[in-house]
Design an enzyme around this catalytic site. Structure first.
Site, PDB file in Angstrom:
ATOM      1  N   GLU A  53       1.086   8.807 -22.391  1.00  0.00           N
ATOM      2  CA  GLU A  53      -0.017   9.228 -21.534  1.00  0.00           C
ATOM      3  C   GLU A  53      -0.322  10.665 -21.905  1.00  0.00           C
ATOM      4  OE1 GLU A  53      -0.625  11.071 -17.305  1.00  0.00           O
ATOM      5  OE2 GLU A  53       0.466   9.174 -17.161  1.00  0.00           O
TER       6      GLU A  53
ATOM      7  N   CYS B  36      -3.128  14.635 -14.288  1.00  0.00           N
ATOM      8  CA  CYS B  36      -3.704  14.030 -15.490  1.00  0.00           C
ATOM      9  C   CYS B  36      -4.923  13.189 -15.160  1.00  0.00           C
ATOM     10  CB  CYS B  36      -2.653  13.185 -16.201  1.00  0.00           C
ATOM     11  SG  CYS B  36      -1.859  11.963 -15.140  1.00  0.00           S
TER      12      CYS B  36
END
Length: 528
Positions: A261, A300
């Site tokens: 990620e 994020c």
């Protein structure tokens, strides 16, 4: 809990607590600058750590059924809930977060564990997962094939980011432990305390077989060298670091699996029908302002680009600015503060440099740092006020579509029509999430499908779900988390889909009687 005397946080490896030797790294309070603790991973016997996890903890975990492992997750939930107040105190001190932001991390972790525990319980006493029905390979059906999933006989190594020391551990560990795969977590050094403390509480509770959950605080040096062909690695961090990791022989030669990620320039899109003054417009404004300030923008999944019809640019800028101006930045211990600090002075420098980089292309619509007086936080703090930038012609931009500033920063972007908005969102080259705001649910169908192949999640909001929608940036354990392209190409969560990464699929071919016998002590792999 006593935070006055900095201690050396020990590592838990090979079923034992071990203090690192050599140079220590200090963990600090990002508001006061006080040293809170020290960490070191120097001198650890990493070979023993990985061998113990693979050879001792792994078989013991896999001797339990999926249902039994789910029950262990429920016990972990109870343990974490019992120590919740201490976790909040650590988050305030080490991450500089206000209570509501600490909840996103800590309570989000507990909820994710609880959800996976409930879903895992539905797998019952099975030790094997089936993938589809048996398929005859002979005309008389005497010889057939059936696909099965078995837990990988290796270790799950997590290399985590600084922004979610609680959730970052448990959203991954829940799926790994439920699968029967032991975990070694390497939290980001700057906020490692919370991760280490949670592991310590679970270890002390004796919930898991020894060595099922290990923690290494400090440098990650040497960890990938121990990764074998049946191990899996999950990394959360920058795209540049991910590229370096992917070039390691663990993946290029030994073919271990890695889930990444990485950077994500997430978008929120105000659809053309959502005129100023309508409920969808108001919802868009609230969500953009909230995503800029929750955890000081250190998520994020935060909104980095807010796309609006060019004719509504000024109205959106004024409305978002009005909400941002209410943000009170400073020491999270002060009850009037609504947004705390960034995690470190280094992160503050990176954010301020990123803002300057974007300002070369975009105008500054609101700057919470201009003449700012942060509450109970001096110039030595890592506080940064929210900054809203703007680019009226989104298609003319380059930096705003390419640079993620990991803090309370977003850019308002004007678009000509819906096709232009979709094209601008896709310039992120793959992102974790895009959100849509409209007064007409059906009107969001076309853009949702047009953007689905470039985003791990599409979050659509109309007035009917104003109160029930879970939020652009909130990662729910029932939904997929991850994204294609620049976002890393990884997938996590999504209900029991999360188990897939920790299993190996194999085709078993043989006599029909054998293939039928595979259904014993097995259950069909869940689709969600």
């Amino acid at each position: 809990m006593d935070m006055r005397t900095p201690a050396l946080l020990e590592n838990y490896v090979a079923g034992q607590w071990v203090a690192g030797s050599g140079e220590r790294t200090a963990l600090t309070d990002p508001v006061t600058g006080d040293t809170l603790a020290f960490v070191s991973s120097a001198g650890l016997d990493l070979d023993a750590a990985f061998s113990y996890a693979r050879d001792t903890a792994g078989p013991a975990l896999r001797a339990l059924s999926y249902g039994e492992r789910a029950a262990r997750l429920s016990q972990i939930v109870a343990t974490l809930q019992a120590n919740r107040d201490d976790y909040y105190a650590i988050a305030t001190a080490n991450a500089g977060t206000v209570a509501t932001d600490s909840a996103v991390d800590i309570d989000g972790a507990i909820y994710t564990l609880s959800t996976l525990a409930k879903l895992g319980a539905t797998l019952g006493d099975a030790h094997t997962l089936l993938d589809g029905a048996a398929v005859p390979l002979a005309k008389d059906a005497s010889f057939a094939v059936r696909h099965v999933f078995r837990p990988t006989p290796g270790v799950a190594l997590f290399i985590n980011a600084f922004n979610f020391p609680a959730w970052g551990l448990w959203e991954k560990a829940a799926a790994a432990l439920l699968s029967g795969v032991p975990v070694i977590v390497k939290p980001a050094t700057s906020t490692a305390w919370l991760t280490q403390r949670m592991v310590a509480d679970v270890v002390a509770a004796g919930i898991l077989p020894p060595g099922s959950l290990s923690v290494i605080c400090g440098s990650a040096a040497g960890l990938l060298d121990r990764i074998g062909p049946f191990d899996v690695v999950s990394f959360t961090g920058s795209a540049d670091t991910a590229a370096t990791l992917r070039a390691h022989p663990a993946f290029t030669q030994r073919s271990a699996r890695i889930n990444v990620e990485a950077d994500s320039l997430n978008s929120a899109i105000l659809l053309p029908d959502a005129l100023p003054g309508t409920p969808a417009f108001d919802q868009f404004v609230r969500e953009v302002a909230r995503e800029m300030t929750v955890k000081s923008g250190q998520k994020c999944t935060a909104i980095r680009r807010a796309l609006v019809p060019a004719e509504h640019f000024d109205a959106a800028a004024a409305a978002i600015t009005e909400r941002l101006a209410r943000t009170v930045v400073g020491n999270p211990r002060n009850e009037t503060v609504t947004m705390g600090a960034l995690v470190s002075l280094a992160q503050k420098r990176a954010v301020l440099e990123g803002i300057a980089h974007l300002q070369a292309e975009a105008e500054t619509l609101y700057d919470g740092n201009r003449d700012a007086a942060f509450v109970d936080a001096g110039p030595q703090s890592a506080c940064v006020g929210p900054v809203l930038l703007g680019l009226r012609d989104g298609a003319s931009g380059v930096r705003i579509h390419d640079t993620e500033v990991f803090g309370p920063v977003a850019t308002l972007v004007g678009y000509r029509d819906l096709d232009d908005a979709i094209a601008l969102a896709r310039r992120a080259q793959g992102a974790l999430v895009v959100s849509l705001y409209s007064n007409d649910a059906v009107a969001m169908r076309a853009p949702a499908l047009a953007l689905a192949d470039a985003h791990g999640r599409v979050h659509a909001v109309d007035p009917s779900v104003a109160k029930s929608q879970t939020g652009h940036g909130n990662v729910m354990p029932q939904s997929l988390h991850g994204g294609p392209g620049r976002a890393g190409g990884g997938e996590e969560l999504g209900g029991l889909r999360a188990l897939r990464f920790y299993h190996v699929r194999s085709a078993v071919q043989g006599p029909a009687a054998l293939v039928e016998a595979l259904t014993q002590d097995a259950v069909e792999f869940p689709k969600g």
